[in-house]
Write a protein that holds these residues in place. Structure first.
Motif, PDB file in Angstrom:
ATOM      1  N   ASN A  68       0.822  -1.215   0.000  1.00 48.52           N
ATOM      2  CA  ASN A  68       0.000   0.000   0.000  1.00 48.52           C
ATOM      3  C   ASN A  68       0.851   1.258   0.000  1.00 48.52           C
ATOM      4  N   LYS A  69       0.214   2.347  -0.390  1.00 45.57           N
ATOM      5  CA  LYS A  69       0.810   3.672  -0.191  1.00 45.57           C
ATOM      6  C   LYS A  69      -0.144   4.423   0.721  1.00 45.57           C
ATOM      7  N   ILE A  70       0.432   5.038   1.759  1.00 45.27           N
ATOM      8  CA  ILE A  70      -0.427   5.667   2.761  1.00 45.27           C
ATOM      9  C   ILE A  70      -0.116   7.160   2.861  1.00 45.27           C
ATOM     10  N   ALA A  71      -1.141   7.967   2.712  1.00 45.03           N
ATOM     11  CA  ALA A  71      -1.005   9.414   2.916  1.00 45.03           C
ATOM     12  C   ALA A  71      -1.715   9.763   4.217  1.00 45.03           C
ATOM     13  N   ILE A  72      -0.976  10.370   5.130  1.00 40.48           N
ATOM     14  CA  ILE A  72      -1.539  10.680   6.452  1.00 40.48           C
ATOM     15  C   ILE A  72      -1.610  12.203   6.624  1.00 40.48           C
ATOM     16  N   VAL A  73      -2.798  12.680   6.966  1.00 37.69           N
ATOM     17  CA  VAL A  73      -2.975  14.116   7.211  1.00 37.69           C
ATOM     18  C   VAL A  73      -3.306  14.281   8.694  1.00 37.69           C
ATOM     19  N   VAL A  74      -2.445  15.018   9.382  1.00 32.39           N
ATOM     20  CA  VAL A  74      -2.533  15.104  10.841  1.00 32.39           C
ATOM     21  C   VAL A  74      -3.237  16.397  11.267  1.00 32.39           C
ATOM     22  N   GLY A  75      -4.161  16.245  12.223  1.00 29.19           N
ATOM     23  CA  GLY A  75      -4.922  17.405  12.704  1.00 29.19           C
ATOM     24  C   GLY A  75      -4.218  18.158  13.822  1.00 29.19           C
ATOM     25  N   GLY A  76      -4.820  19.264  14.218  1.00 28.98           N
ATOM     26  CA  GLY A  76      -4.188  20.168  15.186  1.00 28.98           C
ATOM     27  C   GLY A  76      -4.553  19.892  16.630  1.00 28.98           C
ATOM     28  N   GLY A  77      -5.749  19.318  16.853  1.00 25.72           N
ATOM     29  CA  GLY A  77      -6.174  18.950  18.203  1.00 25.72           C
ATOM     30  C   GLY A  77      -6.198  20.105  19.185  1.00 25.72           C
ATOM     31  N   LYS A  78      -5.898  19.766  20.434  1.00 26.29           N
ATOM     32  CA  LYS A  78      -6.032  20.722  21.535  1.00 26.29           C
ATOM     33  C   LYS A  78      -5.080  21.912  21.406  1.00 26.29           C
ATOM     34  N   VAL A  79      -3.875  21.629  20.918  1.00 26.72           N
ATOM     35  CA  VAL A  79      -2.900  22.728  20.760  1.00 26.72           C
ATOM     36  C   VAL A  79      -3.474  23.778  19.817  1.00 26.72           C
ATOM     37  N   ALA A  80      -4.059  23.304  18.716  1.00 30.86           N
ATOM     38  CA  ALA A  80      -4.641  24.234  17.737  1.00 30.86           C
ATOM     39  C   ALA A  80      -5.729  25.070  18.401  1.00 30.86           C
ATOM     40  N   ARG A  81      -6.625  24.401  19.109  1.00 32.46           N
ATOM     41  CA  ARG A  81      -7.753  25.111  19.749  1.00 32.46           C
ATOM     42  C   ARG A  81      -7.247  26.127  20.764  1.00 32.46           C
ATOM     43  N   ASN A  82      -6.264  25.712  21.564  1.00 32.60           N
ATOM     44  CA  ASN A  82      -5.720  26.589  22.600  1.00 32.60           C
ATOM     45  C   ASN A  82      -5.121  27.856  21.967  1.00 32.60           C
ATOM     46  N   TYR A  83      -4.324  27.676  20.932  1.00 32.51           N
ATOM     47  CA  TYR A  83      -3.664  28.829  20.295  1.00 32.51           C
ATOM     48  C   TYR A  83      -4.664  29.682  19.522  1.00 32.51           C
ATOM     49  N   LEU A 111       0.082  19.217  -3.613  1.00 28.29           N
ATOM     50  CA  LEU A 111       0.921  18.858  -4.769  1.00 28.29           C
ATOM     51  C   LEU A 111       2.229  18.215  -4.301  1.00 28.29           C
ATOM     52  N   ASP A 112       2.813  18.802  -3.248  1.00 31.99           N
ATOM     53  CA  ASP A 112       4.060  18.225  -2.710  1.00 31.99           C
ATOM     54  C   ASP A 112       3.810  16.819  -2.179  1.00 31.99           C
ATOM     55  N   ALA A 113       2.697  16.643  -1.508  1.00 29.08           N
ATOM     56  CA  ALA A 113       2.392  15.319  -0.936  1.00 29.08           C
ATOM     57  C   ALA A 113       2.239  14.290  -2.052  1.00 29.08           C
ATOM     58  N   GLY A 114       1.575  14.680  -3.128  1.00 31.76           N
ATOM     59  CA  GLY A 114       1.422  13.775  -4.272  1.00 31.76           C
ATOM     60  C   GLY A 114       2.773  13.381  -4.845  1.00 31.76           C
ATOM     61  N   ARG A 115       3.658  14.379  -4.939  1.00 27.33           N
ATOM     62  CA  ARG A 115       5.005  14.139  -5.480  1.00 27.33           C
ATOM     63  C   ARG A 115       5.786  13.199  -4.551  1.00 27.33           C
ATOM     64  N   GLU A 116       5.737  13.478  -3.260  1.00 22.48           N
ATOM     65  CA  GLU A 116       6.461  12.660  -2.275  1.00 22.48           C
ATOM     66  C   GLU A 116       6.004  11.207  -2.294  1.00 22.48           C
ATOM     67  N   LEU A 117       4.725  11.021  -2.563  1.00 26.48           N
ATOM     68  CA  LEU A 117       4.177   9.662  -2.553  1.00 26.48           C
ATOM     69  C   LEU A 117       4.701   8.825  -3.716  1.00 26.48           C
ATOM     70  N   LYS A 118       5.259   9.502  -4.713  1.00 30.08           N
ATOM     71  CA  LYS A 118       5.903   8.760  -5.819  1.00 30.08           C
ATOM     72  C   LYS A 118       7.173   8.083  -5.321  1.00 30.08           C
ATOM     73  N   ASN A 119       7.856   8.749  -4.348  1.00 30.96           N
ATOM     74  CA  ASN A 119       9.145   8.224  -3.865  1.00 30.96           C
ATOM     75  C   ASN A 119       9.053   7.420  -2.578  1.00 30.96           C
ATOM     76  N   ASN A 120       8.014   7.693  -1.794  1.00 26.53           N
ATOM     77  CA  ASN A 120       7.872   7.012  -0.499  1.00 26.53           C
ATOM     78  C   ASN A 120       6.542   6.284  -0.444  1.00 26.53           C
ATOM     79  N   ASN A 121       6.499   5.260   0.406  1.00 22.95           N
ATOM     80  CA  ASN A 121       5.212   4.579   0.622  1.00 22.95           C
ATOM     81  C   ASN A 121       4.333   5.307   1.623  1.00 22.95           C
ATOM     82  N   VAL A 122       4.968   6.217   2.379  1.00 20.37           N
ATOM     83  CA  VAL A 122       4.213   6.959   3.388  1.00 20.37           C
ATOM     84  C   VAL A 122       4.496   8.445   3.213  1.00 20.37           C
ATOM     85  N   VAL A 123       3.432   9.235   3.199  1.00 23.10           N
ATOM     86  CA  VAL A 123       3.624  10.679   3.170  1.00 23.10           C
ATOM     87  C   VAL A 123       2.789  11.288   4.291  1.00 23.10           C
ATOM     88  N   ILE A 124       3.391  12.292   4.947  1.00 25.97           N
ATOM     89  CA  ILE A 124       2.739  12.899   6.122  1.00 25.97           C
ATOM     90  C   ILE A 124       2.654  14.407   5.916  1.00 25.97           C
TER      91      ILE A 124
END
Ligand code: UTP
Length: 228
Positions: free
Chosen positions: A38-53, A99-112
């Motif tokens: 598989n190829k996995i693209a992970i998008v990480v949220g901001g959570g409590k830190v985001a809300r606090n700031y 666009l960068d994430a799409g490009r990175e996924l060509k070279n890696n199985n995981v993009v974050i």
């Protein structure tokens, strides 16, 4: 298979980064890419830190746009700590654009990556990334077990939905005002993209990694399915 996972900052970094959780989540990702399956693209949220700031910046007079930018910074911080655990198989810097994430996924199985632009959340980013890389599976792993008819923390009569249509999702997402840091299960931008590309979307609680694993393997899981 190409998989996009939107992972809630509220689970990955509830009160600062939860390194035990990140370790277990990373093991699951490693399992998924074994044998280049598989190829996995992970998008990480901001959570409590985001809300606090965001709350602080708003109190200091910042605009919603500015507060969104602060939220995006928090998503990048959380993305970076996940990279700390997966850097041997992922990009080294959180991708700043889809666009960068799409490009990175060509070279890696995981993009974050984290957030990109003001006006939506990382769910929106994930849905757009799904379109761009023509993914096969979209999972929103967040801090709720199901999509509910309304916010269950506020309304006792909220009903959980195991299945819902694209229009149901848009109706539910539209109930919440889209300010910086506002909390909907799936934001309205994402809901519209999910509808326009008919993306079958799974929403489940990110804390239960066994359940997430089942969902990713196409097995029985606890959560909501958004589709036709
Ligand atoms: P999140 O995507 O983390 O939203 O972005 P969330 O719903 O709070 O997700 P959880 O709690 O981690 O599951 C946090 C905030 O950052 C800004 C928005 O203000 C959002 O509410 N943001 C994030 C953007 O403006 N653009 C982005 O691309 C991402």
């Amino acid at each position: 298979m190409k998989i996009v996972i939107s992972i809630g900052g509220s689970i990955l970094a509830p009160d600062g980064a939860d390194y035990e959780y990140i370790k277990k989540f990373s093991s699951l990702i490693r399992e998924l890419i074994k044998n280049n399956e598989n190829k996995i693209a992970i998008v990480v949220g901001g959570g409590k830190v985001a809300r606090n700031y965001i709350t602080a910046s708003r109190k200091l007079g910042a605009s919603e746009f500015f507060s969104d930018l602060i939220g995006i910074n928090a998503t990048h911080l959380n993305a970076r700590v996940l990279i700390a655990s997966l850097s041997d198989i992922s990009n080294l810097e959180p991708c700043l654009t889809i666009l960068d994430a799409g490009r990175e996924l060509k070279n890696n199985n995981v993009v974050i990556m984290g957030g990109t632009h003001p006006g939506h959340t990382t769910d929106g980013v994930s849905a757009m990334l799904y379109e761009y890389i023509k993914a096969d599976l979209f999972v929103i792993a967040t801090s709720t077990d199901y999509v509910y008819t309304k916010d269950p923390r506020k309304y006792h009569d909220a009903e959980k939905l195991e299945k819902l249509s694209y229009d149901d999702l848009i109706k539910i997402s539209g109930q919440v005002e889209m300010g910086a840091g506002s909390s909907t299960v799936v934001d309205l931008v994402a809901a519209n993209i999910i509808k326009r590309s008919k993306i079958k979307t799974i929403v489940l609680h990110a804390a239960d990694l066994a359940n997430l694993k089942s969902a990713l393997a196409g097995k029985k899981f606890t959560g909501s399915v958004i589709g036709e």
